[in-house]
Write a protein that holds these residues in place. Sequence first.
Motif, PDB file in Angstrom:
ATOM      1  N   VAL A   2       0.837  -1.202   0.000  1.00  0.00           N
ATOM      2  CA  VAL A   2       0.000   0.000   0.000  1.00  0.00           C
ATOM      3  C   VAL A   2       0.868   1.246   0.000  1.00  0.00           C
ATOM      4  O   VAL A   2       0.602   2.209  -0.718  1.00  0.00           O
ATOM      5  CB  VAL A   2      -0.948  -0.001   1.220  1.00  0.00           C
ATOM      6  N   ALA A   3       1.937   1.211   0.796  1.00  0.00           N
ATOM      7  CA  ALA A   3       2.841   2.357   0.869  1.00  0.00           C
ATOM      8  C   ALA A   3       3.521   2.593  -0.474  1.00  0.00           C
ATOM      9  O   ALA A   3       3.688   3.742  -0.909  1.00  0.00           O
ATOM     10  CB  ALA A   3       3.889   2.128   1.960  1.00  0.00           C
ATOM     11  N   THR A   7       3.240   5.910  -2.870  1.00  0.00           N
ATOM     12  CA  THR A   7       4.446   6.620  -3.300  1.00  0.00           C
ATOM     13  C   THR A   7       4.440   6.819  -4.812  1.00  0.00           C
ATOM     14  O   THR A   7       4.718   7.919  -5.312  1.00  0.00           O
ATOM     15  CB  THR A   7       5.711   5.850  -2.889  1.00  0.00           C
ATOM     16  N   LYS A   8       4.119   5.762  -5.541  1.00  0.00           N
ATOM     17  CA  LYS A   8       4.055   5.852  -7.004  1.00  0.00           C
ATOM     18  C   LYS A   8       2.986   6.849  -7.442  1.00  0.00           C
ATOM     19  O   LYS A   8       3.183   7.621  -8.375  1.00  0.00           O
ATOM     20  CB  LYS A   8       3.771   4.471  -7.607  1.00  0.00           C
ATOM     21  N   GLU A   9       1.854   6.838  -6.740  1.00  0.00           N
ATOM     22  CA  GLU A   9       0.773   7.759  -7.076  1.00  0.00           C
ATOM     23  C   GLU A   9       1.194   9.212  -6.856  1.00  0.00           C
ATOM     24  O   GLU A   9       0.882  10.083  -7.679  1.00  0.00           O
ATOM     25  CB  GLU A   9      -0.457   7.435  -6.229  1.00  0.00           C
ATOM     26  N   ARG A  10       1.913   9.470  -5.761  1.00  0.00           N
ATOM     27  CA  ARG A  10       2.389  10.837  -5.493  1.00  0.00           C
ATOM     28  C   ARG A  10       3.383  11.288  -6.564  1.00  0.00           C
ATOM     29  O   ARG A  10       3.358  12.436  -7.006  1.00  0.00           O
ATOM     30  CB  ARG A  10       3.034  10.918  -4.108  1.00  0.00           C
ATOM     31  N   ILE A  11       4.242  10.383  -6.993  1.00  0.00           N
ATOM     32  CA  ILE A  11       5.217  10.710  -8.041  1.00  0.00           C
ATOM     33  C   ILE A  11       4.516  11.024  -9.350  1.00  0.00           C
ATOM     34  O   ILE A  11       4.840  12.009 -10.028  1.00  0.00           O
ATOM     35  CB  ILE A  11       6.218   9.542  -8.230  1.00  0.00           C
ATOM     36  N   ILE A  12       3.533  10.216  -9.697  1.00  0.00           N
ATOM     37  CA  ILE A  12       2.792  10.431 -10.950  1.00  0.00           C
ATOM     38  C   ILE A  12       2.043  11.753 -10.909  1.00  0.00           C
ATOM     39  O   ILE A  12       2.077  12.536 -11.871  1.00  0.00           O
ATOM     40  CB  ILE A  12       1.821   9.257 -11.202  1.00  0.00           C
ATOM     41  N   GLU A  31      12.938  18.114  -9.004  1.00  0.00           N
ATOM     42  CA  GLU A  31      11.706  18.887  -8.801  1.00  0.00           C
ATOM     43  C   GLU A  31      10.516  17.957  -8.585  1.00  0.00           C
ATOM     44  O   GLU A  31       9.646  18.224  -7.752  1.00  0.00           O
ATOM     45  CB  GLU A  31      11.447  19.785 -10.014  1.00  0.00           C
ATOM     46  N   ILE A  32      10.473  16.874  -9.354  1.00  0.00           N
ATOM     47  CA  ILE A  32       9.385  15.896  -9.191  1.00  0.00           C
ATOM     48  C   ILE A  32       9.434  15.283  -7.799  1.00  0.00           C
ATOM     49  O   ILE A  32       8.414  15.153  -7.114  1.00  0.00           O
ATOM     50  CB  ILE A  32       9.474  14.797 -10.269  1.00  0.00           C
ATOM     51  N   ALA A  33      10.634  14.893  -7.374  1.00  0.00           N
ATOM     52  CA  ALA A  33      10.794  14.276  -6.054  1.00  0.00           C
ATOM     53  C   ALA A  33      10.401  15.237  -4.945  1.00  0.00           C
ATOM     54  O   ALA A  33       9.738  14.847  -3.967  1.00  0.00           O
ATOM     55  CB  ALA A  33      12.241  13.821  -5.885  1.00  0.00           C
ATOM     56  N   THR A  34      10.801  16.489  -5.088  1.00  0.00           N
ATOM     57  CA  THR A  34      10.471  17.498  -4.064  1.00  0.00           C
ATOM     58  C   THR A  34       8.961  17.700  -3.967  1.00  0.00           C
ATOM     59  O   THR A  34       8.398  17.737  -2.859  1.00  0.00           O
ATOM     60  CB  THR A  34      11.150  18.834  -4.402  1.00  0.00           C
ATOM     61  N   LYS A  35       8.306  17.828  -5.111  1.00  0.00           N
ATOM     62  CA  LYS A  35       6.854  18.052  -5.105  1.00  0.00           C
ATOM     63  C   LYS A  35       6.109  16.826  -4.567  1.00  0.00           C
ATOM     64  O   LYS A  35       5.082  16.955  -3.886  1.00  0.00           O
ATOM     65  CB  LYS A  35       6.362  18.381  -6.513  1.00  0.00           C
ATOM     66  N   ALA A  36       6.618  15.632  -4.889  1.00  0.00           N
ATOM     67  CA  ALA A  36       5.976  14.393  -4.432  1.00  0.00           C
ATOM     68  C   ALA A  36       6.364  14.039  -3.000  1.00  0.00           C
ATOM     69  O   ALA A  36       5.788  13.114  -2.411  1.00  0.00           O
ATOM     70  CB  ALA A  36       6.357  13.247  -5.364  1.00  0.00           C
TER      71      ALA A  36
END
Length: 217
Positions: A2-3, A7-12, A31-36
């Motif tokens: 689930v975790a 995590t994948k959903e936040r990155i997408i 930038e993607i990592a920071t935003k996610a």
Amino acid sequence: MVAQAKTKERIIDAAVSLFNAKGFDGTSVREIATKAKVNVANISYYFEGKEGLLETLVTTYFEGYIAELENEFELREYKDAKECLQGMVSAVLNYQHENRTIARLVYREISLDTTFIREVMTTYLTKEKYYLKTVLEKGMEDREFRKVNPSFIIIQLKALLSMPYLHPQYLTEVLYIMPQETYFLEQYNGELTAWIRTMLYEQREPKKQVYVRLTRK
């Protein structure tokens, strides 16, 4: 598990937002990592980098897109060509509307000539062409549609379907609607229905009026 999914959903979600705002080339992995709010290494682990992330977005989008077309296409045994084509158009419009932020990104990116995009064109979009062409040819064979060049109709229909996400400003100027508005689907579906009727439905010749001259006996 689930975790990992979260995590994948936040990155997408972060990637879609940044790609739309700054473009694919203008967005960095950091930038993607920071935003996610994830470690940069997670993007490499789950998607093998920024390119893999874009490929995942495009592939997932078109898998859903083609599934919608297939569902309507399989009903052609029970519908006439007019109903089948209209069902396919409505299904695509609904799918795009529900995934409009990704749709905007995908349609912009597939306009670029890359090896990956050519692979997408060869797989998913070839299927789309087959479904649409089959329904158009059936409609012409059954005399529901007038004789037209299916390729020309498909090109025009594709342009109309992607218009709200590639050129939303132009759509606003012409039809005074935006894809995010609640009544967009109903109104734009009506516009495409009118276009289909104009382009495909047989034009019936108006009945000639017969004038009878009355004479007194």
